[in-house]
Motif scaffolding. Structure first.
Motif, PDB file in Angstrom:
ATOM      1  N   PRO A   1       0.872  -1.371  -0.061  1.00 40.43           N
ATOM      2  CA  PRO A   1       0.104  -0.030  -0.084  1.00 40.43           C
ATOM      3  C   PRO A   1       0.652   1.275   0.030  1.00 40.43           C
ATOM      4  CG  PRO A   1      -0.861  -1.536   1.579  1.00 40.43           C
ATOM      5  CD  PRO A   1       0.354  -2.155   1.299  1.00 40.43           C
ATOM      6  N   ILE A   2       1.946   1.298   0.698  1.00 42.73           N
ATOM      7  CA  ILE A   2       2.790   2.384   0.935  1.00 42.73           C
ATOM      8  C   ILE A   2       3.455   2.920  -0.241  1.00 42.73           C
ATOM      9  CG2 ILE A   2       4.754   3.553   2.018  1.00 42.73           C
ATOM     10  CD1 ILE A   2       4.361   1.535   4.279  1.00 42.73           C
ATOM     11  N   ALA A   3       4.090   1.485  -1.153  1.00 40.77           N
ATOM     12  CA  ALA A   3       4.676   1.593  -2.748  1.00 40.77           C
ATOM     13  C   ALA A   3       3.351   2.134  -3.613  1.00 40.77           C
ATOM     14  CB  ALA A   3       5.253   0.287  -2.790  1.00 40.77           C
ATOM     15  N   VAL A   4       2.170   1.686  -3.414  1.00 38.74           N
ATOM     16  CA  VAL A   4       1.523   2.109  -4.612  1.00 38.74           C
ATOM     17  C   VAL A   4       0.962   3.675  -4.484  1.00 38.74           C
ATOM     18  CG1 VAL A   4      -1.190   1.755  -5.282  1.00 38.74           C
ATOM     19  CG2 VAL A   4       0.268  -0.129  -4.828  1.00 38.74           C
ATOM     20  N   ARG A   5       0.972   4.074  -3.027  1.00 34.18           N
ATOM     21  CA  ARG A   5       0.796   5.518  -2.796  1.00 34.18           C
ATOM     22  C   ARG A   5       1.848   6.249  -3.543  1.00 34.18           C
ATOM     23  NH1 ARG A   5       0.825   7.134   3.295  1.00 34.18           N
ATOM     24  NH2 ARG A   5       3.082   6.808   3.083  1.00 34.18           N
ATOM     25  N   ALA A   6       3.290   5.897  -3.099  1.00 33.80           N
ATOM     26  CA  ALA A   6       4.305   6.523  -3.590  1.00 33.80           C
ATOM     27  C   ALA A   6       4.375   6.561  -5.222  1.00 33.80           C
ATOM     28  CB  ALA A   6       5.606   5.870  -3.171  1.00 33.80           C
ATOM     29  N   LEU A   7       4.080   5.586  -5.842  1.00 33.09           N
ATOM     30  CA  LEU A   7       3.850   5.612  -7.498  1.00 33.09           C
ATOM     31  C   LEU A   7       2.625   6.615  -7.891  1.00 33.09           C
ATOM     32  CD1 LEU A   7       4.212   1.675  -8.311  1.00 33.09           C
ATOM     33  CD2 LEU A   7       5.707   3.483  -8.740  1.00 33.09           C
ATOM     34  N   LYS A   8       1.585   6.545  -7.150  1.00 36.77           N
ATOM     35  CA  LYS A   8       0.473   7.559  -7.458  1.00 36.77           C
ATOM     36  C   LYS A   8       1.135   8.863  -7.308  1.00 36.77           C
ATOM     37  CE  LYS A   8      -3.545   4.506  -6.514  1.00 36.77           C
ATOM     38  NZ  LYS A   8      -4.890   4.432  -5.678  1.00 36.77           N
ATOM     39  N   LYS A   9       1.620   9.177  -6.193  1.00 39.86           N
ATOM     40  CA  LYS A   9       2.307  10.551  -5.915  1.00 39.86           C
ATOM     41  C   LYS A   9       3.308  10.800  -7.134  1.00 39.86           C
ATOM     42  CE  LYS A   9       3.094  11.485  -1.769  1.00 39.86           C
ATOM     43  NZ  LYS A   9       3.749  11.367  -0.196  1.00 39.86           N
ATOM     44  N   GLN A  10       3.891   9.770  -7.682  1.00 41.22           N
ATOM     45  CA  GLN A  10       4.963  10.417  -8.680  1.00 41.22           C
ATOM     46  C   GLN A  10       4.119  10.212 -10.058  1.00 41.22           C
ATOM     47  OE1 GLN A  10       8.093   7.118  -7.902  1.00 41.22           O
ATOM     48  NE2 GLN A  10       9.273   8.721  -8.968  1.00 41.22           N
ATOM     49  N   ASN A  11       2.767  10.062 -10.175  1.00 37.55           N
ATOM     50  CA  ASN A  11       1.862   9.489 -11.335  1.00 37.55           C
ATOM     51  C   ASN A  11       2.638   8.663 -12.352  1.00 37.55           C
ATOM     52  OD1 ASN A  11      -0.082   9.870 -13.210  1.00 37.55           O
ATOM     53  ND2 ASN A  11       0.867  11.762 -14.297  1.00 37.55           N
TER      54      ASN A  11
ATOM     55  N   GLY B   1      19.562   0.910 -10.286  1.00 36.53           N
ATOM     56  CA  GLY B   1      18.266   0.721 -11.017  1.00 36.53           C
ATOM     57  C   GLY B   1      17.190   1.799 -10.745  1.00 36.53           C
ATOM     58  N   SER B   2      17.305   1.875  -9.367  1.00 35.67           N
ATOM     59  CA  SER B   2      16.292   2.905  -9.021  1.00 35.67           C
ATOM     60  C   SER B   2      16.614   4.498  -9.552  1.00 35.67           C
ATOM     61  CB  SER B   2      16.413   3.135  -7.542  1.00 35.67           C
ATOM     62  OG  SER B   2      17.320   3.703  -6.997  1.00 35.67           O
ATOM     63  N   GLN B   3      17.749   4.844  -9.944  1.00 34.40           N
ATOM     64  CA  GLN B   3      18.066   5.955 -10.240  1.00 34.40           C
ATOM     65  C   GLN B   3      17.887   6.103 -11.895  1.00 34.40           C
ATOM     66  OE1 GLN B   3      22.130   6.443  -9.302  1.00 34.40           O
ATOM     67  NE2 GLN B   3      21.687   7.288  -7.168  1.00 34.40           N
ATOM     68  N   LYS B   4      18.193   5.073 -12.418  1.00 33.91           N
ATOM     69  CA  LYS B   4      17.952   4.835 -13.894  1.00 33.91           C
ATOM     70  C   LYS B   4      16.493   4.869 -14.027  1.00 33.91           C
ATOM     71  CE  LYS B   4      22.093   4.644 -15.894  1.00 33.91           C
ATOM     72  NZ  LYS B   4      22.535   5.264 -16.927  1.00 33.91           N
ATOM     73  N   ARG B   5      15.573   4.089 -13.412  1.00 40.50           N
ATOM     74  CA  ARG B   5      14.260   4.103 -13.671  1.00 40.50           C
ATOM     75  C   ARG B   5      13.246   5.032 -12.741  1.00 40.50           C
ATOM     76  NH1 ARG B   5      13.132   2.882 -17.765  1.00 40.50           N
ATOM     77  NH2 ARG B   5      11.170   2.056 -17.000  1.00 40.50           N
ATOM     78  N   ASP B   6      14.094   5.777 -11.936  1.00 40.74           N
ATOM     79  CA  ASP B   6      13.365   6.725 -11.323  1.00 40.74           C
ATOM     80  C   ASP B   6      12.096   6.489 -10.369  1.00 40.74           C
ATOM     81  OD1 ASP B   6      12.396   9.508 -10.165  1.00 40.74           O
ATOM     82  OD2 ASP B   6      10.928   9.825 -11.539  1.00 40.74           O
ATOM     83  N   LEU B   7      12.632   5.564  -9.499  1.00 43.28           N
ATOM     84  CA  LEU B   7      11.848   4.582  -8.299  1.00 43.28           C
ATOM     85  C   LEU B   7      12.546   4.937  -6.989  1.00 43.28           C
ATOM     86  CD1 LEU B   7      11.692   1.279 -10.512  1.00 43.28           C
ATOM     87  CD2 LEU B   7       9.954   2.805 -10.119  1.00 43.28           C
ATOM     88  N   ASN B   8      11.577   5.174  -6.041  1.00 40.95           N
ATOM     89  CA  ASN B   8      11.944   5.612  -4.804  1.00 40.95           C
ATOM     90  C   ASN B   8      12.474   4.088  -4.050  1.00 40.95           C
ATOM     91  OD1 ASN B   8       9.518   4.680  -3.805  1.00 40.95           O
ATOM     92  ND2 ASN B   8       8.967   6.630  -3.340  1.00 40.95           N
TER      93      ASN B   8
END
Length: 348
Positions: free
Chosen positions: A48-58, A169-176
């Protein structure tokens, strides 16, 4: 500030109890089975926290993201955490906790070797000090538990490798961090489930049974002993330790910064052996105590260096002052930094 302290305190306590809880569950569950359960539950807690973070990033995940998670899940869950789980079987919980806490040292070395990132003076000193602490605990001249110590050190080493792959990977793919961790856990769980199911295939299980060290992995159980009797322990391991520990660690990072949140891993080497002594009645030898003190010293050096870098960066000062001094007259800072091919964020 109070929230940050609460987040760090909870996360530190959970991570320090991790090896103890897994040791207690080891008598009822197969090590690989326990690995599968805890990362499945932990990943679902973080979802749930990860999904919220993705939504915040659109942001929506695509196939390239899944490919990245497949790699990090394999290195983290299947390789590193399987070795870690086996290390707890063969070694005292306190020893595994201390040795595994050295994984940031290996991460620094991998960042230098793979990403060609510059090692700051503080981190270089920390690596040397931490390695000395490791050698004191392992005591190569009088090895009594070669299998357990090898598993623990290799687990820490491969987790350091996972950390670098994950960060790159997170820097390349812009994932927190929370998104990377959550989907690494879930993808690694799926991969591990496939491996576990393969051990039940007659041809595979027969072939494994012919190899001495693989015999223990034949027909790995999936739901065996999952009952009301062990449900509280599984809840604590999956929800509180694995899911909650990482969740509150990332919440601490959001309310403060990376170096402050990393206090979790600096306190654990001291707290985990104390808890293991009280809860499991484990004896802590003098060399282990000396090694813990040395490793804590290395952690303090890393923390001070990271805080100093963070403060200089926030004030707009050069992260590496020595580079500024070496700059030739008339040469721009940007061109000089490019010539060194370094990353000012090389030490989280």
């Amino acid at each position: 500030m109070r929230k940050t302290v609460a987040y760090i305190s909870f996360s530190t306590l959970m991570f320090s109890l991790m090896e103890i809880a897994l040791k207690m569950a080891g008598g009822a569950f197969d090590p690989i089975q326990l690995n599968l359960i805890r990362f499945a539950v932990g990943g679902l807690v973080l979802l749930p926290i990860a999904v919220r973070a993705l939504k915040k990033q659109n942001r929506r995940l695509d196939w390239r993201d899944l490919g990245l998670f497949a790699i990090t899940g394999f290195v983290c869950v299947i390789i590193s955490m399987t070795l870690y789980q086996l290390a707890i079987v063969y070694s005292p919980a306190a020893t595994v906790a201390v040795l595994f806490s050295c994984n940031p040292v290996f991460a620094l070395l991998f960042s230098y070797l793979i990403l060609h990132e510059r090692l700051g003076r503080a981190n270089l000193i920390s690596v040397v000090v931490s390695v000395i602490g490791l050698l004191v605990i392992v005591n190569p001249a009088h090895l009594t538990n070669i299998v357990g110590l090898t598993l623990a050190v290799t687990s820490a080493l491969t987790f350091g490798l996972y950390s670098i792959i994950s960060r790159y990977g997170s820097q390349k793919r812009d994932l927190n961090g929370i998104v990377m961790t959550c989907f690494t856990f879930l993808t690694g769980t799926v991969e591990l489930a496939v491996v576990v199911l393969l051990t039940h295939v007659p041809v595979v299980s027969h072939a494994m049974g012919q190899v001495g060290f693989l015999k223990q992995f034949v027909n790995i159980p999936v739901i065996q002993n999952i009952s009301w009797q062990y449900l509280p322990l599984l809840f604590f391991i999956g929800v509180c330790v694995t899911g909650g520990g990482f969740a509150f660690y990332f919440l601490a990072m959001e309310t403060s910064d990376v170096s402050t949140a990393s206090l979790v891993f600096f306190i654990k080497p001291a707290l985990a052996p104390i808890l293991a002594a009280f809860i499991l009645s484990e004896q802590i030898s003098l060399p282990t105590i000396i090694g813990i003190v040395i490793i804590l010293l290395g952690s303090v050096i890393t923390f001070i260096g990271n805080r100093s870098k963070s403060i200089r960066s926030e004030m707009g000062q050069p992260v590496y002052p020595e580079k500024e001094r070496e700059r030739e007259p008339g040469e721009s800072l940007i061109s000089k930094v490019k010539s060194y091919n370094s990353n000012v964020e090389d030490e989280d």
